[in-house]
Design a protein around this motif. Sequence first.
Motif, PDB file in Angstrom:
ATOM      1  N   ALA A 164       9.485   7.772   8.248  1.00 53.77           N
ATOM      2  CA  ALA A 164       9.427   9.300   8.318  1.00 53.77           C
ATOM      3  C   ALA A 164       8.640   9.756   7.200  1.00 53.77           C
ATOM      4  O   ALA A 164       7.928  10.501   7.186  1.00 53.77           O
ATOM      5  CB  ALA A 164      10.754  10.008   8.299  1.00 53.77           C
ATOM      6  N   ALA A 165       8.918   9.015   5.976  1.00 54.17           N
ATOM      7  CA  ALA A 165       8.463   9.535   4.655  1.00 54.17           C
ATOM      8  C   ALA A 165       7.066   9.333   4.624  1.00 54.17           C
ATOM      9  O   ALA A 165       6.152  10.302   4.045  1.00 54.17           O
ATOM     10  CB  ALA A 165       9.009   8.834   3.406  1.00 54.17           C
ATOM     11  N   VAL A 166       6.423   8.260   5.150  1.00 54.04           N
ATOM     12  CA  VAL A 166       4.920   7.756   5.214  1.00 54.04           C
ATOM     13  C   VAL A 166       4.344   8.885   6.204  1.00 54.04           C
ATOM     14  O   VAL A 166       3.146   9.304   5.628  1.00 54.04           O
ATOM     15  CB  VAL A 166       4.767   6.480   5.725  1.00 54.04           C
ATOM     16  CG1 VAL A 166       3.128   6.328   5.977  1.00 54.04           C
ATOM     17  CG2 VAL A 166       5.394   5.582   4.531  1.00 54.04           C
ATOM     18  N   VAL A 167       4.995   9.138   7.310  1.00 51.67           N
ATOM     19  CA  VAL A 167       4.142  10.123   8.301  1.00 51.67           C
ATOM     20  C   VAL A 167       4.143  11.677   7.545  1.00 51.67           C
ATOM     21  O   VAL A 167       3.061  12.159   7.568  1.00 51.67           O
ATOM     22  CB  VAL A 167       5.015  10.454   9.438  1.00 51.67           C
ATOM     23  CG1 VAL A 167       4.631  11.440  10.523  1.00 51.67           C
ATOM     24  CG2 VAL A 167       4.961   9.052  10.339  1.00 51.67           C
ATOM     25  N   LEU A 208       0.803  -1.202  -0.008  1.00 49.44           N
ATOM     26  CA  LEU A 208      -0.044   0.075   0.044  1.00 49.44           C
ATOM     27  C   LEU A 208       0.911   1.155   0.069  1.00 49.44           C
ATOM     28  O   LEU A 208       0.733   2.213  -0.893  1.00 49.44           O
ATOM     29  CB  LEU A 208      -0.857   0.017   1.197  1.00 49.44           C
ATOM     30  CG  LEU A 208      -1.946   0.983   1.393  1.00 49.44           C
ATOM     31  CD1 LEU A 208      -2.901   1.222   0.277  1.00 49.44           C
ATOM     32  CD2 LEU A 208      -2.494   1.448   2.673  1.00 49.44           C
ATOM     33  N   VAL A 209       1.783   1.320   0.936  1.00 45.60           N
ATOM     34  CA  VAL A 209       2.792   2.641   0.956  1.00 45.60           C
ATOM     35  C   VAL A 209       3.635   2.789  -0.280  1.00 45.60           C
ATOM     36  O   VAL A 209       4.115   3.882  -0.576  1.00 45.60           O
ATOM     37  CB  VAL A 209       3.525   2.544   2.125  1.00 45.60           C
ATOM     38  CG1 VAL A 209       2.431   2.675   3.594  1.00 45.60           C
ATOM     39  CG2 VAL A 209       4.492   1.400   2.482  1.00 45.60           C
ATOM     40  N   ALA A 210       3.967   1.469  -0.744  1.00 44.10           N
ATOM     41  CA  ALA A 210       4.840   1.680  -1.885  1.00 44.10           C
ATOM     42  C   ALA A 210       4.283   2.087  -3.153  1.00 44.10           C
ATOM     43  O   ALA A 210       4.989   2.741  -4.019  1.00 44.10           O
ATOM     44  CB  ALA A 210       5.356  -0.061  -2.248  1.00 44.10           C
ATOM     45  N   HIS A 211       2.804   2.233  -3.156  1.00 44.77           N
ATOM     46  CA  HIS A 211       1.953   2.741  -4.370  1.00 44.77           C
ATOM     47  C   HIS A 211       2.217   4.062  -4.309  1.00 44.77           C
ATOM     48  O   HIS A 211       1.735   4.694  -3.078  1.00 44.77           O
ATOM     49  CB  HIS A 211       0.575   2.120  -4.258  1.00 44.77           C
ATOM     50  CG  HIS A 211      -0.074   2.333  -5.528  1.00 44.77           C
ATOM     51  ND1 HIS A 211      -0.507   3.591  -6.137  1.00 44.77           N
ATOM     52  CD2 HIS A 211      -0.482   1.506  -6.583  1.00 44.77           C
ATOM     53  CE1 HIS A 211      -1.157   3.607  -7.272  1.00 44.77           C
ATOM     54  NE2 HIS A 211      -1.229   2.260  -7.618  1.00 44.77           N
ATOM     55  N   GLY A 212       2.377   4.626  -5.146  1.00 42.37           N
ATOM     56  CA  GLY A 212       2.506   6.224  -5.046  1.00 42.37           C
ATOM     57  C   GLY A 212       1.266   7.000  -4.642  1.00 42.37           C
ATOM     58  O   GLY A 212       1.139   8.076  -4.327  1.00 42.37           O
ATOM     59  N   ALA A 213      -0.152   6.437  -5.082  1.00 42.24           N
ATOM     60  CA  ALA A 213      -1.255   6.947  -4.404  1.00 42.24           C
ATOM     61  C   ALA A 213      -2.106   6.173  -3.465  1.00 42.24           C
ATOM     62  O   ALA A 213      -2.949   6.457  -3.227  1.00 42.24           O
ATOM     63  CB  ALA A 213      -2.174   7.210  -5.826  1.00 42.24           C
TER      64      ALA A 213
END
Length: 403
Positions: free
Chosen positions: A330-333, A291-296
């Motif tokens: 950190a990037a996901v947050v 899920l988080v790997a998908h750009g959207a």
Amino acid sequence: MEEEQQQEVEVEVPSYFLCPISLQIMCDPVILPTGITYDRDGIERWLLSAGTCPLTKQPVPPDCDPTPNHTPLLVDRARVAKLVARLHGAATSADLLDALREIKDVAAESDRNRKLLAAVPGTVDILAAVLAVSYQNATAACDEALEIICLLQLSEQCLLRVIERDSEAVVDALVATLQRSNTKYRAHAAVILANVTTVMSPNRLVSLPEQVFGEMAQLLRDKVSNPATKAALHVLIATTSWGRNRIKAVDAGAVPVLIDMLLDGSDRRSCELMLGALDRLCGCAEGRAALVAHGAGVAVVGTMILRVSDVATDKAVRMLRSVARHAATAAVVQEMAQTGVVSKLCLVAESAEQCSERTRERARETLRLHARAWRKSPCLQPHLQALYPSAISPAGERACLFG
């Protein structure tokens, strides 16, 4: 039991199935130019001695050839039993195919006929046996059996009987059909598989082959039809309560497919099913990573909040809480703040009218997990900062230290 089944399917014969001359069920209905339908044998005899329509008394030309009327015909239990017996006793492939086609015609006529077919002992068993035996060669018999099973709309009891007899062969037959190029039969196979998986025991569900999940993902990609798409979504939801199946579905590429479908937009019920399937898949680390790997991925889940329905909001909040708890780099947050996810969570946290208390608490819990990163974020509008939960849980303190 047989008497009970017979009583269940007996219905009053509608008057339009009766020949006005003989008052019997018509075997070969034909219509005159006057618009009245008669049984062919009766009206042809009548016209030999009288040149008028029996009911309207209007003249009928001597050279009149009555037109077949394809109004659905009722069949009785005895005829259905004979048809099923023909299936059992078919000596050649041609005999089998003829019997299947006649049964399909009967089933296609009316809901009453379908109930009769399903009620006759042995009907479902022989159809499942034909499907399980003939699928390897993709024969016409396999296709006919598949279509009849779809038409019958079998009860849970019938489905259970089929699965208990030989679930592996039935599933293999359905998977083989899904791998073919014919969209009609792929859709039939998907619908039957969705029905079958709803009655399967957990032991059988966890042993489903990987091909099932691969074909469901491919079916969603191909957008064969709305019924096929919804059937595939139901299969994913019904089979991914267990970790092993979740990983199979993730490995098959189901997560990015579902995200892309949400991006394309759809009706309310379809969105709820997509989110339901995604929510199941985010129950494992592999699903959250996809899920988080998908750009959207994170963004599109956030857009479903307070937009589609209460059910969709609940599923979306559940997923975001899982991501924030287990996959929040950190990037996901930062992404969750920049894409408006945090703002939506703030609205849910204080939305007493639109969301359930359970959903609101999940939103608050998610916000507390990364409060130090989000509370003063420039992406969060001032009026939403005022809605931010004030208390930070111990889990949130720990998450903030590493966020």
